[in-house]
Design a protein around this motif. Sequence first.
Motif, PDB file in Angstrom:
ATOM      1  N   ARG A  77       0.967   7.297  -6.851  1.00  0.00           N
ATOM      2  CA  ARG A  77       0.251   6.436  -7.809  1.00  0.00           C
ATOM      3  C   ARG A  77       0.596   6.820  -9.245  1.00  0.00           C
ATOM      4  O   ARG A  77       0.836   5.959 -10.087  1.00  0.00           O
ATOM      5  CB  ARG A  77      -1.266   6.505  -7.579  1.00  0.00           C
ATOM      6  N   SER A  78       0.662   8.129  -9.504  1.00  0.00           N
ATOM      7  CA  SER A  78       0.956   8.505 -10.893  1.00  0.00           C
ATOM      8  C   SER A  78       2.413   8.192 -11.244  1.00  0.00           C
ATOM      9  O   SER A  78       2.728   7.861 -12.385  1.00  0.00           O
ATOM     10  CB  SER A  78       0.608   9.970 -11.152  1.00  0.00           C
ATOM     11  N   ARG A  88       0.502   3.087  -3.068  1.00  0.00           N
ATOM     12  CA  ARG A  88      -0.857   3.507  -3.440  1.00  0.00           C
ATOM     13  C   ARG A  88      -1.360   4.665  -2.601  1.00  0.00           C
ATOM     14  O   ARG A  88      -2.505   5.066  -2.721  1.00  0.00           O
ATOM     15  CB  ARG A  88      -1.834   2.338  -3.240  1.00  0.00           C
ATOM     16  N   ALA A 111       2.480   4.437 -12.134  1.00  0.00           N
ATOM     17  CA  ALA A 111       1.464   3.905 -13.062  1.00  0.00           C
ATOM     18  C   ALA A 111       2.155   3.236 -14.247  1.00  0.00           C
ATOM     19  O   ALA A 111       3.072   3.797 -14.844  1.00  0.00           O
ATOM     20  CB  ALA A 111       0.558   5.033 -13.544  1.00  0.00           C
ATOM     21  N   ARG A 164       0.810  -1.222   0.000  1.00  0.00           N
ATOM     22  CA  ARG A 164       0.000   0.000   0.000  1.00  0.00           C
ATOM     23  C   ARG A 164       0.846   1.276   0.000  1.00  0.00           C
ATOM     24  O   ARG A 164       0.323   2.354  -0.254  1.00  0.00           O
ATOM     25  CB  ARG A 164      -0.970  -0.029   1.183  1.00  0.00           C
TER      26      ARG A 164
END
Length: 323
Positions: free
Chosen positions: A16-17, A10, A20, A7
Amino acid sequence: MLIRRNRILRQSPSIRSLVAETTLSPNDFIAPLFIDEGENISFEIPSMPNYYRRSIDLTIKEVKGLYSLGIKSILLFIKARDEVKDNTGKEAWNDDGLMQRSIKAIKNAVPEMLVMTDVALDPYSSYGHDGIVKDGEIVNDETVEALVKMSLSHAKAGADFVAPSDMMDGRIGAIRKALEENNFTKTGIMAYSAKYASCFYGPFRDALDSAPGFGDKKTYQMDYANRIEAIKEALADEEEGADIVMIKPAMAYLDIIREVKNRVGVPVSAYNVSGEYAMIKATAKMGWVNEDKAIIESLTSIKRAGADLIATYFAKDAVKLLS
Ligand code: PBG
């Protein structure tokens, strides 16, 4: 004590970006366009809300808008008048036909826009089939001869890519040979290599009034039960000279996109078809799914599966949502 806390990657939009694995950009999209005869015509397709069939003049306006949004490629389909339909498909290679006039007008107005054209006889067929019909059958080799004439006529009008969507055997090699012999050495071929006999083409056939008059397309389009056959088709088209291979439809065929991507050495495109568009539109209209999120999630999944390019009726919406 945990050694790995998944996590961590995240926990915020920034991380997150950063990690990705898949991102969408306007460079990924091909926008399909439906073209009709006449002037100042913009007809909303009933089963494809907010998608239109337009006359050439309004198509040009649309193409300028798409290009200014960053979309660099369009895929043309025309709706032929009933009077020109027959069982030879000869209107398909009429140098003054609606497709040929559209190509010229678009390339003239927006030369940088890549123009790809559908190559198959269905819009011109009195039977609504992709090929010539004899004794109730769609004959292969005569159809390939017709598709070759059609492709040459598109190339002559200025098409950058021809996109055979008919699923006849041997047509990619025959088209490539004819392009070479006629000095169209810059014209590309985007082959619909694994095109399945799918119920998800329903709204498209509404858009062009091109539903088959008898039977179905199962003797030429693929059986959706098959996977290995898709690889065979894609490898054959690559061998015959296709510049890009395509899988169609997209969303129910993500496994096929990945398998083909792992095997071929050319770019893979996927066609997010009319029925996939209609499903998202319908469920959003009911208020059951968020339309914008559904568009981006489904296009991302198609790219993640392995598509380098995506033909989608959501091209314009997606670009707006991404910016
Ligand atoms: C016709 C053609 C079809 C589509 C693209 N080219 C319909 C069919 O094969 O019956 C379907 C596109 C869509 O549903 O969005 N050769």
